[in-house]
Design an enzyme around this catalytic site. Structure first.
Site, short mmCIF file in Angstrom:
data_model
loop_
_atom_site.label_atom_id
_atom_site.label_comp_id
_atom_site.label_asym_id
_atom_site.label_seq_id
_atom_site.Cartn_x
_atom_site.Cartn_y
_atom_site.Cartn_z
N HIS A 1 0.87 -1.19 0.00
CA HIS A 1 0.00 0.00 0.00
C HIS A 1 0.91 1.23 0.00
O HIS A 1 1.30 1.75 1.03
CB HIS A 1 -0.90 -0.03 1.24
N HIS B 1 1.57 4.77 -2.50
CA HIS B 1 1.24 5.62 -3.65
C HIS B 1 2.52 6.30 -4.12
O HIS B 1 3.13 7.05 -3.36
CB HIS B 1 0.20 6.67 -3.24
N HIS C 1 -9.38 0.82 -1.49
CA HIS C 1 -9.36 1.49 -0.19
C HIS C 1 -10.78 1.43 0.37
O HIS C 1 -11.74 1.78 -0.32
CB HIS C 1 -8.97 2.96 -0.35
N GLU D 1 -11.34 3.35 5.96
CA GLU D 1 -10.35 4.24 6.60
C GLU D 1 -11.13 5.37 7.25
O GLU D 1 -11.32 5.43 8.45
CB GLU D 1 -9.36 4.77 5.56
N ASP E 1 1.87 3.98 2.78
CA ASP E 1 0.85 4.83 2.15
C ASP E 1 1.46 5.96 1.33
O ASP E 1 1.72 5.81 0.14
CB ASP E 1 -0.12 5.36 3.22
N ASP E 2 1.68 7.12 1.95
CA ASP E 2 2.29 8.29 1.29
C ASP E 2 3.43 8.78 2.18
O ASP E 2 3.30 9.79 2.88
CB ASP E 2 1.22 9.39 1.12
#
Length: 336
Positions: A13, A15, A193, A196, A274-275
Site C-alpha cells: 500500500h 502511492h 481502499h 479508513e 501509504d504516502d
C-alpha cells in the site's frame, strides 16, 4: 531509521506520488520551469501538516504538477526504490493515479513508461520485485474511471491490478461496480481502499460488489463483529498504514492504534507506508513506530512481515523465496 537490519517485507500500500520528497519536488520544478508556492524544501515540508484526508489531498494533487516527463516519473520511482531497499522491502506493489496526471495533460503512457524505467531494473538494482496498481480516483465520476481503463489498455501488460483511492466518504465502492467488472474481465487483480474514513459497510461493498481480494486500510472493520469474522474466515488481507492513520486523524495517537486488536482477532494484517514523504515515515519507520508505541514483540513484527508476503500478488515460487528469506536462521536475532 536505526542501524539494525530490517526484516524482509513486502510493501502493498504505497502511492508513488506520495513518495515525492520536498527536495525532489524542487528539483523537478526547476527542471520543468514550474514555480512552487514555497521558498524552500523546508518550508514545503512544514506544509505537510494535515487536519484530515482532504487537506492532505489538496497539497498532494497540487504537487503532482512537477511531474511532467518520463524521466520525472523514473526519478520518482527510483528514489522510492532506493529507500525501500534500505527498509528491507523485497517486493513492492505500487499504486499510481493516472487521472491526477491525465487531467493536467500528461499522457498515461508517459506515466507508465517512466515508472517502468525504474521498476524494470528494480530487481537487479535493489533486489525488489515490483508490480503496478492503477488506482481510480473515487471522487471523480465512474465514467472517468472507465475511460481511464480504456486509455490504459496498451499498457495492461505492465499493470497487475486496479485500486480505488482518494476521498472515501460519500464515494461508496458501489459507484465503481462496472469498471471493476471490466478490469476483472481484462485479467487484472482487484483491491480497494475501504474503511479508513468511510464506514465498515464500504468494506463489505468492496468485497461483494467489486469483488476485491484485498482491502486497503480497513481499520474500521472492528466496528462490525460480523465483518471481522468474515475477514478472518476468508483471510482477506488488510493493508494497514499506521503513521498515515495518525497523520490524517483517523487515529489520535499511535499508542491508540487498533493494530494489536486486529492481530488479536486473527485478521491478516500487513503494515505499509501509504504516502511516506507526507506522513512522516517509510515502511520500516511504521514497523519501528509500532514496536515503540505499542510494545509489539519481535514475533508480532515477523508475523506482519510474513503476512505481507502471503498477501502479495506474486506466484508461488516468488512467495516461497520471500518466505525462505524471512525464515532464514540468521534472521532470528536481528531486530534491534
Amino acid at each position: 531509521m536505526s542501524s539494525h537490519h530490517p526484516l524482509p517485507k513486502a510493501e502493498l500500500h504505497l502511492h508513488i506520488e506520495g513518495t515525492l520528497e520536498p527536495e525532489l519536488a524542487f528539483a523537478l520544478a526547476e527542471r520543468n520551469g514550474i514555480d512552487l508556492p514555497y521558498a524552500t524544501p523546508d518550508e514545503l515540508r512544514s506544509a505537510y501538516a494535515f487536519s484530515d484526508l482532504q487537506s492532505f489531498l489538496d497539497l498532494y494533487y497540487r504537487l503532482t504538477a512537477v511531474l511532467r516527463t518520463e524521466q520525472d516519473f523514473a526519478d520518482l520511482a527510483e528514489a522510492y526504490l532506493e529507500r525501500a531497499a534500505a527498509h528491507g522491502v523485497r517486493h513492492a506493489e505500487i499504486f499510481f493515479d493516472p487521472q491526477a496526471h491525465t487531467a493536467r495533460g500528461v499522457d498515461i503512457g508517459t506515466v507508465v513508461r517512466g515508472l517502468s524505467q525504474a521498476l524494470d531494473r528494480s530487481e537487479e538494482r535493489h533486489g525488489i520485485s515490483t508490480q503496478l496498481i492503477l488506482s481510480f480516483l473515487r471522487d471523480l465520476p465512474a465514467e472517468d474511471a472507465l475511460k481511464t481503463l480504456v486509455e490504459a489498455e496498451p499498457y495492461l501488460h505492465r499493470i497487475s491490478a486496479v485500486g480505488l483511492d482518494s476521498a472515501e466518504v460519500g464515494h461508496p465502492p458501489a459507484k465503481f461496480t462496472q469498471v471493476y467488472a471490466a478490469a476483472k474481465a481484462a485479467g487484472l487483480r482487484l483491491v480497494a481502499h475501504a474503511g479508513e474514513e468511510g464506514p465498515p459497510s464500504y468494506i463489505s461493498e468492496a468485497l461483494d460488489l467489486l469483488g476485491v481480494e484485498r482491502i486497503d486500510h480497513g481499520i474500521r472493520c472492528l466496528e462490525d463483529p460480523e465483518l471481522v469474522a468474515r475477514l478472518v474466515a476468508e483471510q482477506i488481507p488488510l493493508t494497514v498504514c499506521p503513521l498515515s492513520n495518525v497523520r490524517l486523524r483517523c487515529v489520535d495517537r499511535l499508542e491508540e492504534h487498533p493494530l494489536p486488536a486486529m492481530l488479536e482477532a486473527g485478521l491478516l494484517v500487513t503494515v505499509n507506508s501509504d504516502d511516506p514523504s507526507y506522513f512522516g515515515g517509510y515502511v520500516e519507520d511504521n514497523y519501528q513506530g509500532l514496536q515503540r508505541a505499542l510494545g509489539l514483540t519481535d514475533d508480532q513484527l515477523r508475523l506482519l512481515a510474513r503476512n505481507s508476503f502471503l498477501a502479495a500478488f506474486v506466484d508461488d515460487e516468488r512467495r516461497a523465496e520471500l518466505l525462505a528469506e524471512l525464515d532464514a536462521p540468521s534472521r532470528s536475532s536481528i531486530l534491534g
